[in-house]
Every structure is written in structure tokens, then in C-alpha cells.
Scaffold this motif. Structure first.
Motif, PDB file in Angstrom:
ATOM      1  N   PHE A  66     -18.172  44.868  -9.381  1.00  0.00           N
ATOM      2  CA  PHE A  66     -16.902  45.213  -8.759  1.00  0.00           C
ATOM      3  C   PHE A  66     -16.417  46.591  -9.211  1.00  0.00           C
ATOM      4  CE2 PHE A  66     -16.429  40.436  -8.780  1.00  0.00           C
ATOM      5  CZ  PHE A  66     -16.505  40.287  -7.404  1.00  0.00           C
ATOM      6  N   LEU A  67     -17.270  47.351  -9.865  1.00  0.00           N
ATOM      7  CA  LEU A  67     -16.889  48.652 -10.406  1.00  0.00           C
ATOM      8  C   LEU A  67     -16.430  49.588  -9.292  1.00  0.00           C
ATOM      9  CD1 LEU A  67     -16.776  50.546 -12.892  1.00  0.00           C
ATOM     10  CD2 LEU A  67     -19.137  51.208 -12.328  1.00  0.00           C
ATOM     11  N   GLY A 110     -12.189  46.086  -7.928  1.00  0.00           N
ATOM     12  CA  GLY A 110     -12.976  46.102  -6.706  1.00  0.00           C
ATOM     13  C   GLY A 110     -13.074  44.740  -6.045  1.00  0.00           C
ATOM     14  N   THR A 111     -13.400  44.749  -4.761  1.00  0.00           N
ATOM     15  CA  THR A 111     -13.645  43.520  -4.017  1.00  0.00           C
ATOM     16  C   THR A 111     -14.852  43.712  -3.104  1.00  0.00           C
ATOM     17  OG1 THR A 111     -12.722  41.907  -2.462  1.00  0.00           O
ATOM     18  CG2 THR A 111     -12.062  44.178  -2.151  1.00  0.00           C
ATOM     19  N   ILE A 112     -15.571  42.621  -2.866  1.00  0.00           N
ATOM     20  CA  ILE A 112     -16.689  42.604  -1.920  1.00  0.00           C
ATOM     21  C   ILE A 112     -16.267  41.731  -0.756  1.00  0.00           C
ATOM     22  CG2 ILE A 112     -19.081  41.883  -1.557  1.00  0.00           C
ATOM     23  CD1 ILE A 112     -19.527  42.468  -4.579  1.00  0.00           C
ATOM     24  N   LEU A 113     -16.198  42.323   0.432  1.00  0.00           N
ATOM     25  CA  LEU A 113     -15.720  41.610   1.615  1.00  0.00           C
ATOM     26  C   LEU A 113     -16.871  41.037   2.422  1.00  0.00           C
ATOM     27  CD1 LEU A 113     -12.979  44.007   3.078  1.00  0.00           C
ATOM     28  CD2 LEU A 113     -12.696  42.143   1.440  1.00  0.00           C
ATOM     29  N   GLY A 114     -16.630  39.876   3.029  1.00  0.00           N
ATOM     30  CA  GLY A 114     -17.562  39.379   4.019  1.00  0.00           C
ATOM     31  C   GLY A 114     -17.724  40.413   5.121  1.00  0.00           C
ATOM     32  N   TYR A 115     -18.975  40.659   5.529  1.00  0.00           N
ATOM     33  CA  TYR A 115     -19.270  41.765   6.448  1.00  0.00           C
ATOM     34  C   TYR A 115     -18.466  41.655   7.742  1.00  0.00           C
ATOM     35  CZ  TYR A 115     -22.063  45.119   9.119  1.00  0.00           C
ATOM     36  OH  TYR A 115     -22.469  46.191   9.892  1.00  0.00           O
ATOM     37  N   THR A 156      -3.802  43.856  -5.006  1.00  0.00           N
ATOM     38  CA  THR A 156      -4.533  44.823  -4.194  1.00  0.00           C
ATOM     39  C   THR A 156      -5.878  45.148  -4.840  1.00  0.00           C
ATOM     40  OG1 THR A 156      -3.394  46.659  -5.298  1.00  0.00           O
ATOM     41  CG2 THR A 156      -2.480  45.877  -3.206  1.00  0.00           C
ATOM     42  N   PHE A 157      -6.865  45.443  -3.998  1.00  0.00           N
ATOM     43  CA  PHE A 157      -8.226  45.720  -4.447  1.00  0.00           C
ATOM     44  C   PHE A 157      -8.811  46.864  -3.621  1.00  0.00           C
ATOM     45  CE2 PHE A 157      -7.312  41.322  -5.369  1.00  0.00           C
ATOM     46  CZ  PHE A 157      -7.870  41.112  -6.623  1.00  0.00           C
ATOM     47  N   THR A 158      -9.893  47.436  -4.138  1.00  0.00           N
ATOM     48  CA  THR A 158     -10.617  48.486  -3.435  1.00  0.00           C
ATOM     49  C   THR A 158     -11.967  47.958  -2.978  1.00  0.00           C
ATOM     50  OG1 THR A 158      -9.560  50.231  -4.738  1.00  0.00           O
ATOM     51  CG2 THR A 158     -11.629  50.794  -3.647  1.00  0.00           C
ATOM     52  N   VAL A 159     -12.296  48.176  -1.724  1.00  0.00           N
ATOM     53  CA  VAL A 159     -13.561  47.693  -1.176  1.00  0.00           C
ATOM     54  C   VAL A 159     -14.724  48.478  -1.795  1.00  0.00           C
ATOM     55  CG1 VAL A 159     -14.949  47.402   0.909  1.00  0.00           C
ATOM     56  CG2 VAL A 159     -12.468  47.048   0.995  1.00  0.00           C
ATOM     57  N   VAL A 175     -14.249  36.465   0.483  1.00  0.00           N
ATOM     58  CA  VAL A 175     -13.788  37.673  -0.193  1.00  0.00           C
ATOM     59  C   VAL A 175     -14.006  37.454  -1.688  1.00  0.00           C
ATOM     60  CG1 VAL A 175     -11.821  39.149  -0.738  1.00  0.00           C
ATOM     61  CG2 VAL A 175     -12.055  38.189   1.561  1.00  0.00           C
ATOM     62  N   TYR A 176     -14.865  38.266  -2.290  1.00  0.00           N
ATOM     63  CA  TYR A 176     -15.188  38.119  -3.713  1.00  0.00           C
ATOM     64  C   TYR A 176     -14.367  39.104  -4.548  1.00  0.00           C
ATOM     65  CZ  TYR A 176     -19.168  35.332  -2.180  1.00  0.00           C
ATOM     66  OH  TYR A 176     -19.962  34.353  -1.623  1.00  0.00           O
ATOM     67  N   VAL A 177     -13.793  38.599  -5.646  1.00  0.00           N
ATOM     68  CA  VAL A 177     -12.988  39.423  -6.538  1.00  0.00           C
ATOM     69  C   VAL A 177     -13.334  39.051  -7.984  1.00  0.00           C
ATOM     70  CG1 VAL A 177     -11.079  39.616  -4.898  1.00  0.00           C
ATOM     71  CG2 VAL A 177     -11.069  37.758  -6.566  1.00  0.00           C
ATOM     72  N   PRO A 178     -12.954  39.890  -8.950  1.00  0.00           N
ATOM     73  CA  PRO A 178     -13.239  39.574 -10.360  1.00  0.00           C
ATOM     74  C   PRO A 178     -12.549  38.281 -10.796  1.00  0.00           C
ATOM     75  CG  PRO A 178     -12.669  41.893 -10.104  1.00  0.00           C
ATOM     76  CD  PRO A 178     -12.362  41.236  -8.801  1.00  0.00           C
ATOM     77  N   LEU A 179     -13.297  37.400 -11.426  1.00  0.00           N
ATOM     78  CA  LEU A 179     -12.784  36.095 -11.838  1.00  0.00           C
ATOM     79  C   LEU A 179     -11.559  36.213 -12.738  1.00  0.00           C
ATOM     80  CD1 LEU A 179     -12.961  33.012 -12.151  1.00  0.00           C
ATOM     81  CD2 LEU A 179     -14.618  33.370 -13.992  1.00  0.00           C
ATOM     82  N   GLU A 180     -11.659  37.016 -13.793  1.00  0.00           N
ATOM     83  CA  GLU A 180     -10.556  37.107 -14.759  1.00  0.00           C
ATOM     84  C   GLU A 180      -9.289  37.669 -14.104  1.00  0.00           C
ATOM     85  OE1 GLU A 180     -14.070  36.372 -17.107  1.00  0.00           O
ATOM     86  OE2 GLU A 180     -13.672  37.787 -15.479  1.00  0.00           O
ATOM     87  N   ARG A 181      -9.463  38.596 -13.179  1.00  0.00           N
ATOM     88  CA  ARG A 181      -8.299  39.162 -12.486  1.00  0.00           C
ATOM     89  C   ARG A 181      -7.600  38.089 -11.654  1.00  0.00           C
ATOM     90  NH1 ARG A 181      -5.013  43.786 -12.541  1.00  0.00           N
ATOM     91  NH2 ARG A 181      -4.029  43.982 -10.500  1.00  0.00           N
ATOM     92  N   LEU A 182      -8.375  37.280 -10.939  1.00  0.00           N
ATOM     93  CA  LEU A 182      -7.793  36.233 -10.123  1.00  0.00           C
ATOM     94  C   LEU A 182      -7.101  35.173 -10.986  1.00  0.00           C
ATOM     95  CD1 LEU A 182      -7.385  35.153  -7.263  1.00  0.00           C
ATOM     96  CD2 LEU A 182      -9.562  33.926  -7.481  1.00  0.00           C
ATOM     97  N   GLN A 183      -7.719  34.828 -12.107  1.00  0.00           N
ATOM     98  CA  GLN A 183      -7.089  33.865 -13.028  1.00  0.00           C
ATOM     99  C   GLN A 183      -5.741  34.392 -13.533  1.00  0.00           C
ATOM    100  OE1 GLN A 183     -10.329  33.643 -15.800  1.00  0.00           O
ATOM    101  NE2 GLN A 183     -11.036  31.664 -15.042  1.00  0.00           N
TER     102      GLN A 183
END
Length: 230
Positions: A66-67, A110-115, A156-159, A175-183
């Protein structure tokens, strides 16, 4: 402890429904219901069905991370303005100021979005149009844990990339995001700082009986707290 060396990898995961929204370059706001998935990307990659589906906007495979690099920030829609600037001293000064402003304004998470969430498919052999290109800022709305009632949380996140499995059920919702951030944002830490998860994905060695393994784990979990874990 129960499975011993039969387990190859484990990935703690936090899933929750939410709302994704972002602003298209023409100013239109796009809002979509999604499944927000908090993961540690390198752990998740070891359990399969993740890293092999990660791509950039040119179809090239990317690493499970997610860098948010400076390159991603400066390739953002805001960064496109820099490409039209000249090289005279005034432009150089303005460029440096704008680069710093972009670094400050674009989220470091960072975030990874479904295409399918991030693109529009015009068909007829034409290239897909990226509605949320790399470097785009997106917002996520999700439920937070409350003592008496659930509250809405926002972050908020950056793609940084896209999840493209070829299965619309996933590519149009995940939508994938960092685990610790979401917690942290969902207030899912106890007094000792331990973050909650609602899934642990497990990969076992080839030849291990999955039904037998599942029953063994279920029995062990029931000893911890009967009928609580599934």
C-alpha cells in the motif's frame, strides 16, 4: 498451535461493508457500495488469490503493498498540471511549491481498488477509461464500533493499484486498505492495543484434508469460547 506445520501461511483480515466515493476529473462525484477489506498485503499474498491479481493502470503486475510513493503522488491528477510547466526560474519555483503541496494533500495511506470500480469499459475494442487513476484521492465511509450504537467513520486513501481477478463479483466490490489503519479508524482496538479481525485466511500444505483441518480448528476455538467462532 493446533495445526502445527500443516499450515503454510495465515492472513488476519477485517472486512466490512462501506461506501466508496471519489471525484472524477470533470467534477462529477462517483459513489458506490463496496466491501472494504483490511489486510497486511504481504501476509495476504502468501495465502493466494491476491498478489497474482494486482496490476497498475498499464496492465503491469505490481507488488502487494500500500506504499504511496512520490512517483504515485506526482502522477496523480493534481500532478498532471506540472507536466505543462516550463523550465525558467519562476516555473521551477512554482513547480517545487506545487510538488510539496501535492505531497502534503495526497493521503499517505494507499488503497487497491477493484478494477471495475475504478474504470469505465467503453467496449468496441477501445481502451478502458480510468475514473480513479493511480494517485487519485478516494474516500471511504464505514461503520465504527460504538459502546451503545454504531457510528459512521470516514477516511481518505490514495489509489496505488488495482485488483483484477476477472470475476466481476470481486472486481466491482473489493477495496483493499491497510489492516491497522482500518482497525484504528473503526475503533477496533482493546485497552492493550490489540486490533480486532473478523477473518483469518489460512493456507495449508498440499495433501492436508481441509474438512478434517476445519473441524480440528473449530473444536479448538470452541474451547476458547463456545459458539463464538466460526
Amino acid at each position: 498451535d493446533v495445526a502445527g506445520d500443516q499450515i503454510v501461511a495465515q492472513a488476519p483480515t477485517m472486512e466490512t461493508p462501506g461506501i466508496l466515493h471519489f471525484r472524477y476529473p470533470n467534477g462529477q462525484v462517483i459513489t458506490k457500495p463496496v466491501q472494504i477489506i483490511g489486510v497486511r498485503p504481504q501476509d495476504r499474498a502468501k495465502t493466494g488469490d491476491f498478489a497474482e491479481f494486482l496490476f497498475d493502470d498499464h496492465g503491469r503486475k505490481i507488488k502487494p503493498t500500500f506504499l504511496v510513493t512520490d512517483e504515485i503522488k506526482l502522477n496523480s491528477p493534481q500532478g498532471e498540471i506540472l507536466k505543462d510547466m516550463g523550465d525558467d526560474p519562476l516555473d521551477k519555483t512554482m513547480r517545487e511549491q506545487m510538488e510539496q503541496q501535492i505531497r502534503d494533500e495526497i493521503p499517505n495511506e494507499g488503497t487497491i481498488l477493484g478494477y471495475a470500480l475504478a474504470t469505465y469499459h467503453p467496449g468496441k475494442g477501445r481502451k478502458d477509461i480510468f475514473l480513479a487513476p493511480p494517485g487519485a484521492k478516494v474516500g471511504l465511509l464505514f461503520p465504527r464500533a460504538g459502546q451503545f450504537k454504531s457510528e459512521g467513520g470516514f477516511d481518505t486513501f490514495t489509489v496505488v493499484g488495482y485488483f483484477k481477478s476477472g470475476m466481476s463479483e470481486y472486481d466491482s466490490t473489493h477495496v483493499y486498505v491497510p489492516l491497522e489503519r482500518l482497525q484504528d479508524q473503526r475503533l477496533l482496538r482493546d485497552v492493550r492495543g490489540r486490533g480486532a479481525v473478523n477473518q483469518i485466511q489460512i493456507k495449508v500444505k498440499p495433501g492436508v484434508g481441509l474438512e478434517e483441518m476445519a473441524q480440528k480448528l473449530q473444536d479448538a476455538l470452541n474451547e476458547l469460547q463456545p459458539a463464538f467462532f466460526r
